[in-house]
Design an enzyme around this catalytic site. Structure first.
Site, short mmCIF file in Angstrom:
data_model
loop_
_atom_site.label_atom_id
_atom_site.label_comp_id
_atom_site.label_asym_id
_atom_site.label_seq_id
_atom_site.Cartn_x
_atom_site.Cartn_y
_atom_site.Cartn_z
N LYS A 71 0.02 12.05 -11.48
CA LYS A 71 1.47 11.90 -11.38
C LYS A 71 2.08 11.17 -12.58
CE LYS A 71 1.49 11.85 -6.30
NZ LYS A 71 1.84 10.99 -5.14
N PHE A 117 13.07 10.64 2.44
CA PHE A 117 12.43 10.35 1.15
C PHE A 117 12.20 11.58 0.28
CE2 PHE A 117 9.26 10.67 4.52
CZ PHE A 117 8.40 11.64 4.03
N ARG A 121 -10.24 13.28 -2.01
CA ARG A 121 -9.38 12.37 -1.23
C ARG A 121 -10.04 10.99 -1.08
NH1 ARG A 121 -4.87 14.21 0.64
NH2 ARG A 121 -4.79 12.87 2.47
N THR A 176 -2.98 6.52 0.46
CA THR A 176 -1.70 6.68 -0.23
C THR A 176 -1.17 5.35 -0.77
OG1 THR A 176 -1.22 8.53 1.23
CG2 THR A 176 0.61 7.64 -0.01
N ARG A 183 -6.55 5.06 -6.69
CA ARG A 183 -5.28 4.38 -6.36
C ARG A 183 -5.41 2.87 -6.35
NH1 ARG A 183 -3.81 8.93 -2.01
NH2 ARG A 183 -2.44 10.23 -3.31
N ASN A 223 1.83 6.20 -6.74
CA ASN A 223 0.42 6.04 -6.38
C ASN A 223 -0.53 6.88 -7.22
OD1 ASN A 223 0.87 8.54 -5.26
ND2 ASN A 223 0.79 7.82 -3.15
N GLU A 253 -1.00 24.94 -2.67
CA GLU A 253 -0.64 24.13 -3.82
C GLU A 253 -1.16 24.72 -5.13
OE1 GLU A 253 -1.97 20.22 -2.70
OE2 GLU A 253 -0.34 19.98 -1.27
#
Length: 137
Positions: free
Chosen positions: A10, A58, A86, A92, A103, A113, A127
Site C-alpha cells: 500500500k 469508511f 495472511r 489488520t 504489519r 497498515n 482481486e
C-alpha cells in the site's frame, strides 16, 4: 496445495521505501512472485477492489488512501499461499499483530497498515482480475 494470491503493498509502505523489505519476507517464506507492477491506482480500480465496503462510513477513506500515491500489486504463488501470506502480514491492526509480521514491523496504524492480501480463493481470483489482465487460474 499450490495457490495464487494477490498482495498490494500500500501507499504508506511505498512512500517509506519498504517494497524490497516486504518482498524479501514473502520470498524467504517460499512464495514465488509471478507478476508485479508499480502503479498509481485509479479511483475506479480502488472502488472495485473495496466494493464489499461500498456504503460503509469508511469506504471513501479507503479509496482515498489507496489512490493517494503508488502501490505495488503482486501475484504470489506457493503452498497454501493465501493463509501463509495472511499469517506473514499479521492482523489488520499493527498494534495487535504478532511480532515480526509485516504489519507489526512496518504498519503505522489500523488505516495505514502497509499491505493487503486476499482472504479466500474467491477473493484472490476476483482481486487478481481487478489488478492484472492476465488470467492466473
Amino acid at each position: 496445495m499450490t495457490e495464487k494470491t494477490l498482495v498490494l503493498i500500500k501507499p504508506d509502505a511505498v512512500e517509506r521505501n519498504l517494497i524490497g523489505r516486504i518482498l524479501v519476507e514473502y520470498e524467504r517464506n517460499d512464495l514465488k512472485v509471478l507478476d508485479m507492477k508499480l502503479m498509481k491506482a485509479s479511483i475506479d480500480l480502488a472502488e472495485k477492489h473495496y466494493a464489499e465496503h461500498n456504503g460503509k462510513p469508511f469506504f471513501n477513506r479507503l479509496v482515498t488512501y489507496l489512490t493517494r500515491s503508488p502501490i505495488v500489486a503482486l501475484v504470489l504463488e506457493g503452498e497454501n499461499a493465501i493463509s501463509r501470506v495472511r499469517a506473514l502480514n499479521g492482523t489488520t491492526d499493527p498494534e495487535t499483530s504478532k511480532d515480526n509480521t509485516i504489519r507489526a514491523l512496518y504498519g503505522l496504524s489500523l488505516s495505514e497498515n502497509t499491505v493487503h492480501a486476499s482472504d479466500s480463493k474467491e477473493s484472490a481470483g476476483r482481486e487478481r482480475s481487478i489488478w492484472f489482465a492476465k488470467n492466473y487460474s
